[in-house]
Write a protein that holds these residues in place. Structure first.
Motif, mmCIF file in Angstrom:
data_model
loop_
_atom_site.group_PDB
_atom_site.id
_atom_site.type_symbol
_atom_site.label_atom_id
_atom_site.label_comp_id
_atom_site.label_asym_id
_atom_site.label_seq_id
_atom_site.Cartn_x
_atom_site.Cartn_y
_atom_site.Cartn_z
ATOM 1 N N ALA A 1 0.725 -1.274 -0.074
ATOM 2 C CA ALA A 1 0.042 -0.145 0.095
ATOM 3 C C ALA A 1 1.003 1.173 -0.091
ATOM 4 O O ALA A 1 1.842 1.080 0.537
ATOM 5 C CB ALA A 1 -0.859 -0.130 1.275
ATOM 6 N N GLN A 2 0.344 2.240 -0.672
ATOM 7 C CA GLN A 2 1.005 3.697 -0.782
ATOM 8 C C GLN A 2 0.778 4.299 0.524
ATOM 9 O O GLN A 2 -0.667 4.281 0.832
ATOM 10 C CB GLN A 2 0.853 4.348 -1.972
ATOM 11 N N TYR A 3 1.640 4.929 1.266
ATOM 12 C CA TYR A 3 1.203 5.868 2.301
ATOM 13 C C TYR A 3 0.394 7.089 1.953
ATOM 14 O O TYR A 3 0.770 7.797 0.860
ATOM 15 C CB TYR A 3 2.403 6.393 3.137
ATOM 16 N N ARG A 4 -0.667 7.354 2.674
ATOM 17 C CA ARG A 4 -1.514 8.664 2.353
ATOM 18 C C ARG A 4 -1.749 9.297 3.714
ATOM 19 O O ARG A 4 -2.024 8.764 4.632
ATOM 20 C CB ARG A 4 -2.595 8.459 1.729
ATOM 21 N N GLU A 5 -1.204 10.671 3.834
ATOM 22 C CA GLU A 5 -1.544 11.430 4.926
ATOM 23 C C GLU A 5 -2.905 11.380 5.447
ATOM 24 O O GLU A 5 -3.287 11.273 6.639
ATOM 25 C CB GLU A 5 -1.023 12.755 4.920
ATOM 26 N N ASP A 6 -3.781 11.671 4.501
ATOM 27 C CA ASP A 6 -5.279 11.777 4.494
ATOM 28 C C ASP A 6 -6.190 10.832 3.865
ATOM 29 O O ASP A 6 -5.084 10.420 2.781
ATOM 30 C CB ASP A 6 -5.940 13.095 4.199
#
Lengths: 421, 360
Positions: free
Chosen positions: B89-94
């Motif tokens: 998974a790619q990190y997302r802040e929101d």
């Protein structure tokens, strides 16, 4: 019977059970059909009254739901246990026709975020009559585009029988609404034609308006013609929680609030006991204390505009012509403070057409800067009660508003999609 | 002759049923499905084995939980994630992490068995990142707790038990149908997971091999790419743990995870203008002194949220109701979350100001 035979019959029996006639099975079967539906499908419902206790929903585009008639195929939701709506549609290219939807807990038919929507010969009704515990809306399309509602019937809604909100390109025609609080509501919506409808025995016949704090602002361009808005004198039964509608005076034929570009022509608007037509800004319309408040202080954009910077609370460019207006204001609703005050000041009765006269100071001091034009409306009586000036300079003379505005263009919506055969 | 035909049919049906549900036993790894038709039985995914009501995850199936979850009728929820080999998974802040195609998020709902210390598995919801997008699948556990079967419109399940504090719970647990999944998960018609956001996953978890921060663990096993430095990762408060955040932080986390999936722009209740996302800090847009669009039967209450006055706030009224047109959230809540409401009452009581002179 040998044992393997018995087993076979048992299996067959279990398979058959999915088509048993228990009410839960109808609900479950129909909901499964709606989930599995594909574009072009027509879901035919047979004649009969079907009891449901849970919202039915559709999310697939291009589907038609078709019954055998608004009084023949009835989805009955009395005693609903789950979900706020009866039928909830979130899909494009949708047609629903020839179905009755009764006694839902909340709104009967909600259509949200859809394009190319047709509602035809649908009846929504709370069968116990006007009661505050009824659902708020009968037919409730919101955030839709290219919407046609025709030949439908709505009764008993505690807010509006047929509502259209935050939508664009809308035709409402040949519908009948009765025993609702509001018959029709056209809210924050752009490009509407409403014609050949009948609104009678509601608290109010039709509202055309904008409200603040909603994502879509700037409703305008509404044509209302060849309708009958008569005898809307059912006592307001909206619960207070529904907001502004609670303050709708019983006996309002039509109200036009905080909107521009409205053309009202060739309608029969009669015998609505508070007023036949009420033309107002937001503050006069929604706050029962507004007249007292505004009488005490000058009106400016700051005082008037709620905390929504995009919202325009004023009404302008309203053209009323060639309407058959009579018999209004004979018994105004004293429950609403503003109405009570006005009626008291005028000897207990109100005129057919009531205008608050409030204009945006930015429009300048020229006469009739709100461009409210009234012409050829029979013997309708009129009053601008000068809400903005503390009611010091009321205007009874219709000639001051005898002007014309360019007619609005007709609404066109793309040909209704053909859902299957 | 006819009898013979029916007998063969019965035998055939029996064989097909048996073989298809046993297929997964031949291969011990997770069986990914990214296109229709999806398996009719949960066991065909080989995500976990069930023994005495407990789920043992298969290799690569990682359990997780959230700082502040959605309240679901006091159900215990067991969450697992699985991703195909070599994907992350790619990190997302929101918003939710950006999971690769093939991802399976599994959430199993269990309820106490009355008069015992055990639980009964009721349903397992899978969110599968299929080639066509996220797809919800509902598997309903059988009475013997051996396997769960795929359903579109599950029936409600009657529940009754007495909890440790002596409180009696008795209600019909309504499982959302497949369409209803969309009501919470759709934003502008795009289906998304709700729970697994960085701020909500950023917490310790007791793995079989020891305790670890979930984001760190996911990164270590190759399930997460691109997280920033540890101190730059947001962390939501735990709604019921004052050591994790102030009253308003915990209220914001609760509203974010119980309300914001609908109450945000593009969500089911976006049209109301009320926005409960944790990143949306303007209290006016949380309903402060805002008349409701349509709040059902709420007595004489006038505003969504009246500072200092929880009893006059429609927000509280609707959270304390279980009537179909009044209760909020509109789906998946059949009983009142007493402790959650207490938190929000406390928060509203703490807010200064009022709703205009003479108008409340």
């Amino acid at each position: 019977m040998t044992r393997p035979d018995f087993l076979c019959f048992a299996v067959a029996g279990m398979l058959l059970c999915s088509s048993c006639n228990k009410p839960e099975d109808f609900q479950k079967g129909l909901q499964e059909k709606l989930i599995n539906a594909k574009s072009g499908d027509v879901i035919d419902l047979p004649e009969g009254k079907f009891h449901l206790d849970r919202t039915l929903s559709l999310a697939a585009n291009g589907v038609t739901i078709r019954g055998k008639g608004m009084d023949k195929t009835i989805l009955a939701f009395a005693g609903q246990k789950t979900g706020a709506q009866g039928v909830l549609i979130k899909a494009n290219d949708f047609i629903i026709e020839d179905i009755g939807i009764e006694d839902t807990a909340g709104d009967a038919l909600t259509i949200q975020d859809g394009s190319n929507i047709t509602v035809r010969r649908v009846r929504t009704e709370w069968t116990r009559g006007p009661k505050s515990a009824n659902g708020p809306y009968g037919i409730y399309p919101v955030s839709c585009k290219n919407l046609l509602v025709e030949d439908s019937v709505a009764r008993g809604a505690a807010d509006a029988g047929i509502y259209v909100g935050q939508s664009e390109n809308v035709i409402l025609r040949r519908n009948r609404v009765e025993n609702n609080v509001d018959g029709f509501e056209i809210e924050n919506t752009e490009n509407v034609d409403a014609y050949e409808n009948v609104a009678t025995h509601n608290t109010g016949g039709m509202g055309v308006f904008n409200l603040p704090n909603l994502p879509r602002q700037g409703g305008r361009h509404v044509r209302v013609y060849n309708n009958q808005l008569v005898d809307n004198n059912t006592p307001n039964f909206a619960p207070k929680s529904l907001g502004p509608i609670y303050y709708l005076p019983t006996g309002t034929g039509m109200y036009i609030m905080a909107i521009r570009d409205v053309e009202v022509s060739n309608n029969k608007i009669q015998n609505n006991n508070t007023v036949n037509i009420y033309i107002i800004n937001y503050h006069t319309g929604v706050d029962e204390e507004s007249l007292r408040d505004t009488a005490a202080s000058p009106i400016t954009q700051q005082v008037f505009a709620p905390d929504d910077k995009r919202y325009d609370p004023f009404v302008r460019d309203v053209y009323l012509h060639d309407n058959d207006i009579s018999g209004g204001g004979q018994s105004p609703d004293n429950r609403v403070d503003g109405v009570k005050m006005l009626a008291a000041a005028l000897g207990g009765k109100l005129p057919d057409i009531l205008y608050d006269g409030v204009v945006d100071p930015a429009w300048g001091k020229k006469p009739n800067s709100g461009q409210v034009c009234l012409s050829q409306n029979g013997a309708a009586s009129f009053l601008n009660f000068d809400a903005g000036g503390g009611m010091k300079h009321p205007v009874h003379d219709l000639k001051r508003y005898a002007c014309t505005l360019p007619g609005l263009t007709a609404v066109t919506i793309p040909e209704a999609p053909v859902g299957g055969k | 002759m006819r009898r013979c035909w029916m007998r063969s049919l019965c035998i055939l049906v029996f064989l097909v049923c048996t073989l298809s549900s046993c297929g997964h036993l031949l291969d011990h790894s997770v069986q990914a499905h990214i296109e229709k038709p999806f398996p009719k039985k949960l066991s065909e995914w080989a995500l976990f084995r069930v023994r005495a009501g407990a789920l043992t995850p298969n290799k690569g199936v990682v359990p997780y939980d959230l700082n502040t979850p959605l309240f679901s009728d006091y159900a215990s929820k067991y969450r697992f994630v699985w991703m195909p080999d070599g994907t992350a998974a790619q990190y997302r802040e929101d918003g939710p992490l950006e999971f690769p195609v093939g991802t399976v998020l599994a959430k199993t709902f269990a309820f106490p068995v009355d008069g015992s210390n055990t639980e009964r598995l009721i349903e397992t919801r899978l969110l599968v990142h299929a080639t066509s997008g996220w797809t919800p699948l509902l598997y309903i556990w059988d009475d013997k707790q051996r396997d769960a079967a795929l359903q579109l419109v599950p029936d409600p399940v009657p529940m009754k038990w007495t909890d440790a504090s002596g409180r009696r719970h008795e209600f019909n647990y309504v499982i959302p149908n497949v369409n209803e999944c969309h009501e919470c998960h759709d934003n502008q018609k795009v289906f998304l997971p709700i729970g697994p956001k960085a701020r909500n996953l950023n917490k310790e978890y007791k793995y079989a091999e020891g305790s670890d921060n979930q984001l760190a663990h996911w990164a270590r096993i190759g399930y997460l790419q691109g997280p920033p430095a540890v101190e730059a990762r947001p962390r939501a408060a735990k709604w019921d743990d004052p050591s994790t955040g102030s009253l308003s932080d915990r209220a914001a986390a609760y509203l974010d995870n119980n309300c914001a999936h609908c109450h945000q722009p593009g969500g089911q209740a976006g049209y109301t203008g009320v926005d409960f996302r944790i990143t949306q800090t303007e209290i006016a847009r949380q309903g402060l002194c805002k008349p409701p669009n349509s709040a059902g039967e709420v007595g004489s209450l006038r505003y969504d949220l009246v500072p200092g006055r929880p009893d006059e706030s429609i927000l509280i009224y609707r959270l304390e109701s279980t009537a179909p047109k009044t209760s909020m959230p509109a789906l998946s809540r059949d009983v009142v979350h007493v402790e959650g409401v207490a938190l929000l009452r406390q928060w509203i009581s703490s807010l200064p100001g009022g709703c205009g002179s003479g108008r409340n």
